[in-house]
Design an enzyme around this catalytic site. Sequence first.
Site, PDB file in Angstrom:
ATOM      1  N   LYS A  13       0.816  -1.229   0.000  1.00 55.47           N
ATOM      2  CA  LYS A  13       0.000   0.000   0.000  1.00 55.47           C
ATOM      3  C   LYS A  13       0.843   1.270   0.000  1.00 55.47           C
ATOM      4  CE  LYS A  13      -2.577   0.091   3.703  1.00 55.47           C
ATOM      5  NZ  LYS A  13      -1.995  -0.611   4.611  1.00 55.47           N
ATOM      6  N   ARG A  88      -9.393   2.780   9.204  1.00 57.46           N
ATOM      7  CA  ARG A  88      -9.139   1.383   9.528  1.00 57.46           C
ATOM      8  C   ARG A  88     -10.223   0.794  10.420  1.00 57.46           C
ATOM      9  NH1 ARG A  88      -2.991   1.855   9.139  1.00 57.46           N
ATOM     10  NH2 ARG A  88      -2.175  -0.242   9.161  1.00 57.46           N
ATOM     11  N   ARG A 127      10.520  -7.160   5.187  1.00 56.71           N
ATOM     12  CA  ARG A 127      10.614  -5.745   5.553  1.00 56.71           C
ATOM     13  C   ARG A 127      11.115  -5.591   6.996  1.00 56.71           C
ATOM     14  NH1 ARG A 127       5.345  -2.038   5.108  1.00 56.71           N
ATOM     15  NH2 ARG A 127       4.795  -3.046   7.052  1.00 56.71           N
ATOM     16  N   ARG A 133      11.771  -3.186  11.935  1.00 57.86           N
ATOM     17  CA  ARG A 133      10.529  -2.658  12.505  1.00 57.86           C
ATOM     18  C   ARG A 133      10.016  -3.561  13.608  1.00 57.86           C
ATOM     19  NH1 ARG A 133       6.302  -0.058   8.284  1.00 57.86           N
ATOM     20  NH2 ARG A 133       4.927  -0.850   9.894  1.00 57.86           N
ATOM     21  N   ARG A 144      -1.312  -8.313  14.014  1.00 60.13           N
ATOM     22  CA  ARG A 144      -1.747  -7.228  13.116  1.00 60.13           C
ATOM     23  C   ARG A 144      -2.689  -7.753  12.037  1.00 60.13           C
ATOM     24  NH1 ARG A 144       2.877  -4.513  10.259  1.00 60.13           N
ATOM     25  NH2 ARG A 144       1.464  -2.796   9.933  1.00 60.13           N
TER      26      ARG A 144
HETATM   27  P1  AMP Z   1       0.982   1.309   8.829  1.00 58.93           P
HETATM   28  O1  AMP Z   1       2.321   1.848   8.461  1.00 58.93           O
HETATM   29  O2  AMP Z   1      -0.132   1.952   8.044  1.00 58.93           O
HETATM   30  O3  AMP Z   1       0.911  -0.180   8.778  1.00 58.93           O
HETATM   31  O4  AMP Z   1       0.704   1.731  10.351  1.00 58.93           O
HETATM   32  C1  AMP Z   1       1.569   1.312  11.383  1.00 58.93           C
HETATM   33  C2  AMP Z   1       0.843   1.337  12.711  1.00 58.93           C
HETATM   34  O5  AMP Z   1       0.376   2.667  12.995  1.00 58.93           O
HETATM   35  C3  AMP Z   1      -0.413   0.481  12.782  1.00 58.93           C
HETATM   36  O6  AMP Z   1      -0.123  -0.875  13.049  1.00 58.93           O
HETATM   37  C4  AMP Z   1      -1.153   1.144  13.935  1.00 58.93           C
HETATM   38  O7  AMP Z   1      -0.585   0.836  15.183  1.00 58.93           O
HETATM   39  C5  AMP Z   1      -0.880   2.606  13.660  1.00 58.93           C
HETATM   40  N1  AMP Z   1      -1.912   3.157  12.744  1.00 58.93           N
HETATM   41  C6  AMP Z   1      -1.729   3.596  11.472  1.00 58.93           C
HETATM   42  N2  AMP Z   1      -2.878   4.018  10.941  1.00 58.93           N
HETATM   43  C7  AMP Z   1      -3.830   3.840  11.890  1.00 58.93           C
HETATM   44  C8  AMP Z   1      -5.231   4.056  11.945  1.00 58.93           C
HETATM   45  N3  AMP Z   1      -5.906   4.536  10.880  1.00 58.93           N
HETATM   46  N4  AMP Z   1      -5.868   3.773  13.092  1.00 58.93           N
HETATM   47  C9  AMP Z   1      -5.216   3.295  14.164  1.00 58.93           C
HETATM   48  N5  AMP Z   1      -3.898   3.038  14.166  1.00 58.93           N
HETATM   49  C10 AMP Z   1      -3.206   3.297  13.047  1.00 58.93           C
END
Ligand code: AMP
Length: 187
Positions: A13, A88, A127, A133, A144
């Site tokens: 994404k 989300r 990754r 990470r 997740r």
């Molecule tokens: P991502 O890089 O989009 O996978 O986001 C990494 C982490 O940030 C996620 O696993 C959540 O802990 C937090 N996060 C990102 N976007 C959201 C969202 N829309 N709502 C809640 N937590 C988020």
Amino acid sequence: MRIVLMGPPGAGKGTQAVGLAAALGVPHISTGDIFRSNVSGGTKLGQLAKTFMDAGEYVPDTVTNDMVRDRISQQDALEGFVLDGYPRTVAQVIELDNMLATQGHLVDSVIELEVDKKAVVERLLQRAAEQNRMDDSKEVLEHRLGVYAEQTAPLITAYQARGLLRSINGMGSVDQVKQRLLAAVGL
Ligand code: AMP
């Protein structure tokens, strides 16, 4: 154009959202990126978000919604954006609609990247090794994916019912997927 890009963790994404936003000439808004830059900047928001992120949990809706409201009301996002990683949860969908309604706008399109689960897990573990990470360790990763299935996958059905959803094949090279994405938005 106000576009939401969806897909499970590891669907590619982030990479695709950057390319799509550049092609459309609108900002790429990634809630994950904003949280991560707050974590590395040591802000209060970052300290709060880190606990949830490290555990593979979602940051609470109120915190995330306030952050997005602030970001999409900035000048560069007034003509459109590509949202990556938001909404989300069902509550975030409602909040996004409310935020846009105050500007007299709607979500134009929701694009889902479809990938197979095994490929996703492999991508994420790779990754994790490359970027170190915390949220990509095997246990956290499984968590997740579970959180995604439970809280985020239902949004796809909801957007489909609203006639906003386009699903594209997220497997293949970055460039192949990019071409499909561009075609999906009419470019
Ligand atoms: P991502 O890089 O989009 O996978 O986001 C990494 C982490 O940030 C996620 O696993 C959540 O802990 C937090 N996060 C990102 N976007 C959201 C969202 N829309 N709502 C809640 N937590 C988020």
